[in-house]
Motif scaffolding. Structure first.
Motif, mmCIF file in Angstrom:
data_model
loop_
_atom_site.group_PDB
_atom_site.id
_atom_site.type_symbol
_atom_site.label_atom_id
_atom_site.label_comp_id
_atom_site.label_asym_id
_atom_site.label_seq_id
_atom_site.Cartn_x
_atom_site.Cartn_y
_atom_site.Cartn_z
ATOM 1 N N ARG A 41 -15.501 -23.919 26.303
ATOM 2 C CA ARG A 41 -15.864 -24.753 25.148
ATOM 3 C C ARG A 41 -14.730 -25.703 24.803
ATOM 4 N NH1 ARG A 41 -17.338 -20.875 20.427
ATOM 5 N NH2 ARG A 41 -17.788 -22.840 19.362
ATOM 6 N N TYR A 42 -13.497 -25.192 24.816
ATOM 7 C CA TYR A 42 -12.344 -26.035 24.491
ATOM 8 C C TYR A 42 -12.165 -27.120 25.552
ATOM 9 C CZ TYR A 42 -7.511 -27.453 23.656
ATOM 10 O OH TYR A 42 -6.380 -28.192 23.433
ATOM 11 N N ALA A 43 -12.330 -26.767 26.832
ATOM 12 C CA ALA A 43 -12.158 -27.750 27.910
ATOM 13 C C ALA A 43 -13.174 -28.877 27.795
ATOM 14 C CB ALA A 43 -12.284 -27.060 29.268
ATOM 15 N N TRP A 44 -14.405 -28.535 27.464
ATOM 16 C CA TRP A 44 -15.422 -29.582 27.299
ATOM 17 C C TRP A 44 -15.143 -30.425 26.056
ATOM 18 C CZ3 TRP A 44 -20.077 -30.933 29.891
ATOM 19 C CH2 TRP A 44 -20.268 -30.266 31.111
ATOM 20 N N GLU A 45 -14.673 -29.791 25.002
ATOM 21 C CA GLU A 45 -14.319 -30.563 23.805
ATOM 22 C C GLU A 45 -13.194 -31.541 24.109
ATOM 23 O OE1 GLU A 45 -12.076 -31.610 20.233
ATOM 24 O OE2 GLU A 45 -11.379 -30.184 21.766
ATOM 25 N N PRO A 75 -17.302 -33.165 21.809
ATOM 26 C CA PRO A 75 -16.998 -32.322 20.644
ATOM 27 C C PRO A 75 -18.122 -31.346 20.307
ATOM 28 C CG PRO A 75 -17.449 -34.591 19.978
ATOM 29 C CD PRO A 75 -17.311 -34.602 21.467
ATOM 30 N N GLN A 76 -19.332 -31.659 20.754
ATOM 31 C CA GLN A 76 -20.467 -30.757 20.481
ATOM 32 C C GLN A 76 -20.295 -29.409 21.168
ATOM 33 O OE1 GLN A 76 -20.390 -33.730 22.109
ATOM 34 N NE2 GLN A 76 -22.420 -34.701 22.023
ATOM 35 N N ALA A 77 -19.405 -29.348 22.147
ATOM 36 C CA ALA A 77 -19.204 -28.085 22.878
ATOM 37 C C ALA A 77 -18.759 -26.969 21.953
ATOM 38 C CB ALA A 77 -18.172 -28.282 23.990
ATOM 39 N N LEU A 78 -18.047 -27.312 20.891
ATOM 40 C CA LEU A 78 -17.574 -26.283 19.966
ATOM 41 C C LEU A 78 -18.718 -25.694 19.142
ATOM 42 C CD1 LEU A 78 -14.255 -27.910 18.685
ATOM 43 C CD2 LEU A 78 -14.601 -26.301 20.572
#
Length: 304
Positions: A110-114, A119-122
């Motif tokens: 989630r952090y890597a995608w953010e 930012p929606q990954a979070l």
């Protein structure tokens, strides 16, 4: 402390950006990068300290911001990509506790995608989500946009700690899920995975679509430092220490060879490479910039 001004040497905490910002010693390996990214999905295994993480930070910078930070390096004139890509950069370092591994993987992904600009990954995965449910949800964030996936130290949980059969089964299941997604990710413009072991030594995790470049002669000097690179990039340190010891540079290099591991990465064993982390650590110590247990070895040889 040394009485002359020497360029800064890299530490394990450095990234490509921090090295460039501080004008530290940087061995230019970038001429091989345009050829590397033509491979689409690559796997690279080599010992610790050879520069795997540094390589991935360089690729991340190139795919994200282009060659702005690479002026003066070989890749500056040869990087043909003009567009930027979201880079999913995740390290599996210290990920070895089977009972909490799934949750930790979810948090890191989630952090890597953010960080890659999503930012929606979070918001995607509450704690109850499983890894198998998370990955397609993250995929949907990218839509049809191409992404770059960089995974460092993927085999940490196998190579650093002993696991019980039950924990090993959990780890294998989770990593199989992760790399099944990586192989099937249709949006991936480029994928690179690094580790200590060759894929064939860990057969339970599939790398069928990856090109293992670990012993590919085209990339034999992608990591590590050749003798020629040592002379060209570390000249001020070699000359300084040789003068202190009343030696020639060649004599001092032979002294270094007695205290630093060398690695051969190509099948033909044509290239003998110094381990960068050991070289930097030892040279910092010899110039009074860092404590070093290897100094006792040098003392016995009459070098301190």
């Amino acid at each position: 402390m040394t009485d002359i001004q020497l360029p800064r040497l890299a530490t394990p905490q450095d990234t490509f950006t921090s090295l460039r910002a501080s004008s530290a010693v940087l061995v230019d390996k970038t001429a091989l990068l345009p050829q590397l990214i033509d491979e689409n999905k690559v796997y690279l295994a080599c010992p610790n300290g050879m520069g795997k993480t540094m390589l991935l930070t360089m690729l991340s910078e190139l795919f994200t911001d282009g060659t702005e930070q690479f002026e003066g390096l070989a890749v500056y004139e040869h990087w043909s990509l003009t567009e930027s890509y979201p880079v999913i950069f995740i390290s599996l370092d210290e990920l070895d506790c089977a009972p909490t591994m799934e949750l930790e993987l979810i948090l890191r992904l989630r952090y890597a995608w953010e960080q890659a600009g999503f930012p929606q990954a979070l918001e995607v995965a509450p704690r109850a989500f499983t890894l198998s449910a998370l990955l397609p949800a993250l995929n949907s964030l990218a839509g049809q946009q191409e992404i770059v996936v960089l995974i460092d130290d993927w085999d940490y949980s196998f190579t650093r700690t002993a696991q019980s059969p039950q924990d090993l089964a959990t780890i294998e299941r989770l990593l199989s899920t992760l790399f099944s997604w990586v192989q099937q990710c249709s949006q991936a413009r480029f994928v690179m995975v690094t580790g200590l072991d060759r894929p064939s030594k860990v057969p339970m995790v599939g790398f069928d679509q990856f090109h293992d470049i670990s012993t590919d002669p085209r990339f034999a000097t992608l990591l590590g430092i050749t003798y020629e690179e040592l002379e060209a990039n570390y000249g001020p340190y070699l000359k300084h220490q040789a003068r202190r010891l009343n030696q020639t540079c060649d004599q001092f290099v032979r002294t270094l060879q007695a205290c630093i591991h060398t690695v051969r990465t190509d099948d033909g064993a044509k290239h003998q490479l110094y381990v960068p982390s050991e070289l930097n650590f030892l040279l910092r110590a010899l110039t009074g910039l860092a404590p070093n247990p290897l100094i006792s070895a040098f003392a016995k040889m009459g070098l301190r």
